[in-house]
Design a protein around this motif. Structure first.
Motif, PDB file in Angstrom:
ATOM      1  N   TYR A 148       4.499   4.499   4.114  1.00  0.00           N
ATOM      2  CA  TYR A 148       4.184   5.453   3.054  1.00  0.00           C
ATOM      3  C   TYR A 148       5.185   6.603   3.059  1.00  0.00           C
ATOM      4  CZ  TYR A 148       1.582   8.952   0.334  1.00  0.00           C
ATOM      5  OH  TYR A 148       1.227   9.887  -0.592  1.00  0.00           O
ATOM      6  N   TYR A 149       5.729   6.905   4.236  1.00  0.00           N
ATOM      7  CA  TYR A 149       6.606   8.068   4.387  1.00  0.00           C
ATOM      8  C   TYR A 149       8.090   7.693   4.444  1.00  0.00           C
ATOM      9  CZ  TYR A 149       2.249  10.421   5.540  1.00  0.00           C
ATOM     10  OH  TYR A 149       0.971  10.934   5.490  1.00  0.00           O
ATOM     11  N   PHE A 150       8.378   6.439   4.813  1.00  0.00           N
ATOM     12  CA  PHE A 150       9.762   5.982   4.907  1.00  0.00           C
ATOM     13  C   PHE A 150       9.902   4.684   4.111  1.00  0.00           C
ATOM     14  CE2 PHE A 150       8.821   8.474   8.654  1.00  0.00           C
ATOM     15  CZ  PHE A 150       9.936   9.310   8.774  1.00  0.00           C
ATOM     16  N   LYS A 151      10.921   4.609   3.283  1.00  0.00           N
ATOM     17  CA  LYS A 151      11.112   3.446   2.415  1.00  0.00           C
ATOM     18  C   LYS A 151      11.301   2.192   3.250  1.00  0.00           C
ATOM     19  CE  LYS A 151      13.757   1.999  -1.649  1.00  0.00           C
ATOM     20  NZ  LYS A 151      14.905   2.314  -2.530  1.00  0.00           N
ATOM     21  N   TRP A 152      10.444   1.204   3.032  1.00  0.00           N
ATOM     22  CA  TRP A 152      10.425  -0.014   3.844  1.00  0.00           C
ATOM     23  C   TRP A 152      11.287  -1.084   3.191  1.00  0.00           C
ATOM     24  CZ3 TRP A 152       7.770   0.674   8.334  1.00  0.00           C
ATOM     25  CH2 TRP A 152       7.631  -0.421   9.177  1.00  0.00           C
TER      26      TRP A 152
END
Length: 378
Positions: A236-240
């Protein structure tokens, strides 16, 4: 059956929705990830959020790990962010040698690791009954992963749990699940794949008691609130990005096979457990898509391949029975081939696959189910 006009995901996937242009919500989520989300702001939000958790005398967070590509990446990421995690591994159903090697590698990244060797008698009873009841041979393992991690967070008084990618953001699902950045009991019950079967429903199975099933029972609300346990999705916080995850994990010692795994064209999926490949196959017989479709859709959305290539890969790799995984599973459970086939056929989708005049499913020479023309991916 609709097929997404952008990727190759079919409308048979539960809770998947399409817009007026025939684009699935997972592709729409990727578009949002690419152009609408301020990832720098999300990262700053995460870094600010974890400050309040760096007060524990021993550990800053808990991470559930298998030694796979995703959990390896999670550990790498939190170590880079200056967190000291306690890692919890819930033993796979049928562990592989490469899985053991990758788990050891994760441990050697510089973390404390608790490896839960679950009661094999209780576990096998759950595994066999869950397969019969839900058609999911990994039901008990997925439940164990999601219950043991918060239990250890409570027992060690560690309020922060770091999970990996958000499945609904990456693979599509209810809109309500995409706006949530936390994994808790409610998420597990709504989106965790329990298929309507709760652990309380398993009391009495071959004499299993509530006490036997304690490990598979979510921590009480009282304990969760007392410790303040919060489970956050790192994705949710870092683009996967699947391939970036694999690349970084390999740079830190993660091993892949020298050939594709049984259910897809990739060599890095579900390496820790034979039973996971059967889980992917059972998804195929139920919904008409498997791990190759999942991989192809991600590759298309991330821009690594074109849709035409995705169609070819899906039609080539999806649906072939994973013979090695099935052999290992039969040996583990004690089911006969006939018992296994009967259970699988009971969950096989009659709308998607052809049957003969006696109602028996038609199969190709390699054992693959024969799809009806209107359900062939194009």
């Amino acid at each position: 059956m609709k097929i997404c006009t952008n990727c190759v995901m079919p409308s048979t996937k539960p809770d998947l929705h399409f817009n007026e242009d025939g684009v699935c919500d997972a592709c729409q989520s990727q578009k949002s990830k690419n152009s609408e989300i301020d990832w720098k702001k999300r990262e700053e939000e995460f870094l600010d959020l974890i400050k309040q958790y760096k007060v524990h005398p021993d550990y800053d967070c808990v991470i559930g790990v298998s030694g796979g590509k995703d959990s390896t990446y999670q550990v790498i990421k939190v170590l880079e962010l200056g967190l000291n995690p306690l890692c919890i591994c819930f033993e796979p159903t049928i562990p592989t040698e490469i899985g053991r090697k990758n788990l050891e590698n994760l441990n050697n990244l510089g973390v404390d690791l608790i490896h839960i060797k679950r009661n094999p008698v209780v576990y096998k009873k759950l595994a066999k009954e869950a397969f019969i009841r839900t058609g999911d041979n990994e039901w008990q393992n997925h439940l164990g992963i999601f219950t043991t991690v918060p239990k250890f967070a409570v027992n060690f008084n560690i309020p922060l749990i770091i999970w990996g990618e958000s499945p609904q953001i990456e693979y599509g699902g209810p809109a309500s699940s995409k706006t949530r950045n936390t994994l808790d009991r409610q998420w597990l019950e709504e989106f965790g794949g329990l298929l309507g079967n709760r652990i309380s429903d398993m009391v009495g199975v071959e004499g299993l008691t509530k006490k036997d099933l304690s490990l598979y029972t979510y921590a009480s609300d009282e304990d969760i609130h007392r410790v303040g346990v919060t489970g956050l999705f790192l994705g949710y916080y870092f683009k996967w990005d699947l391939r970036e995850v694999v690349k970084k994990s390999k740079e830190h010692g993660f091993s892949v096979q020298d050939r594709p795994v049984e259910t897809t064209y990739e060599n890095f999926e579900n390496l820790d457990c034979y039973s996971n490949h059967l889980h992917d196959y059972l998804k195929y017989v139920k919904y008409g898509f498997g791990r190759a479709t999942d991989n192809a859709c991600l590759d298309i959305r991330l821009g690594y391949i074109k849709r035409e290539e995705g169609v070819r890969l899906v039609n080539k790799y999806d649906g072939i029975p994973p013979k090695k995984a099935i052999k290992e599973y039969l040996n583990y459970t004690g089911f006969t081939q006939e018992e296994f086939n009967k259970i699988v056929d009971s969950y096989t989708n009659k709308r998607i696959f052809k049957r003969d005049e006696n109602g028996k499913f038609l199969r190709d020479i390699d054992g693959s189910l024969v799809r009806k023309e209107e359900f062939i991916v194009k």
